[in-house]
Design an enzyme around this catalytic site. Structure first.
Site, PDB file in Angstrom:
ATOM      1  CG  ASP A 253      -2.164   0.853   1.015  1.00 32.07           C
ATOM      2  OD1 ASP A 253      -3.226   0.289   0.746  1.00 32.07           O
ATOM      3  OD2 ASP A 253      -2.059   2.105   1.107  1.00 32.07           O
ATOM      4  CB  ALA A 285       0.027  -0.808  -6.307  1.00 33.67           C
ATOM      5  CG  ASP A 305      -9.934  -3.754  -2.678  1.00 37.21           C
ATOM      6  OD1 ASP A 305     -10.723  -3.228  -3.496  1.00 37.21           O
ATOM      7  OD2 ASP A 305     -10.144  -3.773  -1.447  1.00 37.21           O
ATOM      8  CB  CYS A 345     -14.881   0.200  -4.948  1.00 35.71           C
ATOM      9  SG  CYS A 345     -13.443   1.260  -4.903  1.00 35.71           S
TER      10      CYS A 345
HETATM   11  N1  SAH Z   1      -8.075  -3.902   0.269  1.00 34.88           N
HETATM   12  C1  SAH Z   1      -8.337  -2.909   1.299  1.00 34.88           C
HETATM   13  C2  SAH Z   1      -8.962  -1.664   0.786  1.00 34.88           C
HETATM   14  C3  SAH Z   1      -8.188  -0.951  -0.277  1.00 34.88           C
HETATM   15  S1  SAH Z   1      -8.651   0.706  -0.495  1.00 34.88           S
HETATM   16  C4  SAH Z   1      -9.207  -3.520   2.380  1.00 34.88           C
HETATM   17  O1  SAH Z   1      -9.847  -4.524   2.122  1.00 34.88           O
HETATM   18  O2  SAH Z   1      -9.277  -2.961   3.474  1.00 34.88           O
HETATM   19  C5  SAH Z   1      -7.421   1.278  -1.548  1.00 34.88           C
HETATM   20  C6  SAH Z   1      -6.058   1.404  -0.928  1.00 34.88           C
HETATM   21  O3  SAH Z   1      -5.172   1.755  -1.982  1.00 34.88           O
HETATM   22  C7  SAH Z   1      -5.891   2.459   0.129  1.00 34.88           C
HETATM   23  O4  SAH Z   1      -5.370   1.858   1.302  1.00 34.88           O
HETATM   24  C8  SAH Z   1      -4.856   3.445  -0.449  1.00 34.88           C
HETATM   25  O5  SAH Z   1      -3.938   3.907   0.531  1.00 34.88           O
HETATM   26  C9  SAH Z   1      -4.147   2.587  -1.467  1.00 34.88           C
HETATM   27  N2  SAH Z   1      -3.548   3.238  -2.633  1.00 34.88           N
HETATM   28  C10 SAH Z   1      -4.053   4.242  -3.388  1.00 34.88           C
HETATM   29  N3  SAH Z   1      -3.252   4.487  -4.446  1.00 34.88           N
HETATM   30  C11 SAH Z   1      -2.210   3.615  -4.368  1.00 34.88           C
HETATM   31  C12 SAH Z   1      -1.061   3.347  -5.163  1.00 34.88           C
HETATM   32  N4  SAH Z   1      -0.837   4.015  -6.286  1.00 34.88           N
HETATM   33  N5  SAH Z   1      -0.225   2.360  -4.773  1.00 34.88           N
HETATM   34  C13 SAH Z   1      -0.455   1.655  -3.646  1.00 34.88           C
HETATM   35  N6  SAH Z   1      -1.529   1.871  -2.853  1.00 34.88           N
HETATM   36  C14 SAH Z   1      -2.394   2.819  -3.209  1.00 34.88           C
END
Ligand code: SAH
Length: 401
Positions: A253, A285, A305, A345
């Protein structure tokens, strides 16, 4: 005219034939462009809705600023608004009694889908987290009624309001901070599917956790095996559920605070993890998946996700490109027999768009994907069939060969 329709003393808003047919088709919104007369209607008031001839269509909450001017709350005239709100809370609690299992954290009120447009209430064990999204729900008398009914039915230790500043701006409501509405407690521990999580009511994203994935965590855990990657892991929802079934789990994350809580959650669940460590990596990511896939890293289970890429319809093409890039890389990294759990989502990405994107990614990765489950949001986030906007989460579980 308002003498003959709806509730006495309640102003009437007239809508165009297009607005009327939308309501007759079962939707609950009328856009501002379909409002033909709302002269002098106070912001956030309960209104009677009528078609252009004056035929009654129901009772609604009116917003003077949102593009969604009308949100229907009842197909009938409403004589006692406070009594209706209390009944709606009772109905939301009763709806969940038979369908929510193995958790003390779930969405208790999901706005339109619980016939309380503009209100979200999430329960995290003994703390309720509340979001107010419209002028009508922000009125002091409405707040007081909701809070007293939530206390009467659920006896929470505290109730916290989470404010989205952008939403208040759009509704032309004065800014206010997030904070306690009732009680003093701001942190607790909640459990779902036997996994425990720390909860801090005034920290984190959304109202604190992604409760809409609760049933998908359990589903993913059924198929997870071997070396697993949880991409966009936030506080470790998927990773913690999969860890007992996997030899190694890595969560990725970009948010350090989220990963710190993820690590604390791993400690909280050490008994189920049998000494297994989960590795948490702070990274973008997109960059990391590119590095990993080009350096030949391989996995048996990958969860994707990401946050909503399409916030509006206009973003759809760019969003699909983003989803495709992620899914393509994940598919290339999965060993034969590997499991892909891939989510979106974004409401604007339809289930058909999402499956189409995945089919393209599989073709380009030269992999064959078989669908095991095509899932949506947990049942405590009900979907109103004639209000497509209430269905937003897609979660596909597939096996790669
Ligand atoms: N899978 C998680 C929810 C994910 S929400 C659960 O079940 O609780 C999306 C997440 O993506 C957030 O935590 C946010 O911090 C992260 N995020 C947003 N952009 C990102 C990026 N470019 N690389 C890595 N993480 C990212």
């Amino acid at each position: 005219m308002s003498k003959t329709i709806g509730s006495p003393g309640v102003p009437t808003v007239k809508v165009s034939p297009r607005g009327a047919s939308r309501l007759k088709d079962g939707h609950v919104w009328v856009y501002r462009s379909d409002v033909v007369a709302a002269n002098g209607v106070p912001p956030g008031s309960l209104v009677n809705v009528a078609d252009h001839r004056g035929q009654p269509l129901g009772s609604a909450l009116y917003s003077s600023s949102s593009q969604i001017a009308i949100r229907l709350i009842s197909r009938e005239p409403v004589a006692d608004f406070a009594a209706l709100l209390r009944q709606r809370i009772a109905d939301a609690v009763a709806y969940r009694e038979p369908i929510v299992r193995d958790t003390n954290a779930y969405r208790l009120v999901f706005s339109e889908a619980d016939f309380l447009p503009g209100l979200i209430v999430d329960r995290y064990n003994d703390i309720l987290s509340l979001q107010i999204l419209t002028q009508a729900m922000d009125a002091q008398i409405v707040r007081e009624t909701l809070i007293s009914e939530l206390i009467r039915r659920l006896h929470p230790a505290s109730i916290v309001e989470r404010v989205e500043p952008r939403v208040r701006q759009l509704e032309e409501l004065p800014p206010r901070p997030s904070g306690l509405m009732q009680g003093k407690k701001v942190s607790t521990i909640f459990a779902m599917n036997g996994v425990q999580f720390h909860f801090d009511a005034l920290e984190g994203q959304k109202t604190g956790a992604f409760l809409d994935q609760r049933e998908n965590y359990a589903a993913a855990a059924q198929y997870a095996h071997g070396e697993a990657l949880d991409v966009f892991c936030y506080q470790g929802g998927f990773a913690l559920h999969m860890a007992p079934r996997c030899s190694r789990v890595t969560g990725i994350d970009s948010s350090r605070p989220a990963l710190e809580v993820a690590d604390q959650n791993a400690t909280l669940n050490h008994a189920q993890l049998n000494g297994k460590e989960i590795e948490w990596i702070e990274a973008n990511a997109f960059d990391l998946l590119k590095d990993y896939s080009s350096s030949g890293q391989r996995y048996d289970t990958i969860v994707l996700d990401p946050p909503a890429f399409a916030k509006t319809k206009r973003d759809l093409d760019a969003a699909l490109r983003g989803y495709k890039e992620l899914n393509l890389r994940a598919l290339k990294m999965l060993r034969p027999g590997g499991i892909l759990v891939t989510c979106s989502c974004s409401y604007h990405v339809s289930p058909a768009d999402f499956l189409g994107m995945l089919a393209d990614a599989a073709r380009d990765a030269h992999r064959v994907l078989r669908l095991i489950e095509v899932r949506g949001q947990s049942k405590d986030h009900p979907v109103l069939l004639n209000v497509p906007e209430s269905a937003y989460l897609k979660c596909v579980i597939a096996i790669v060969s």
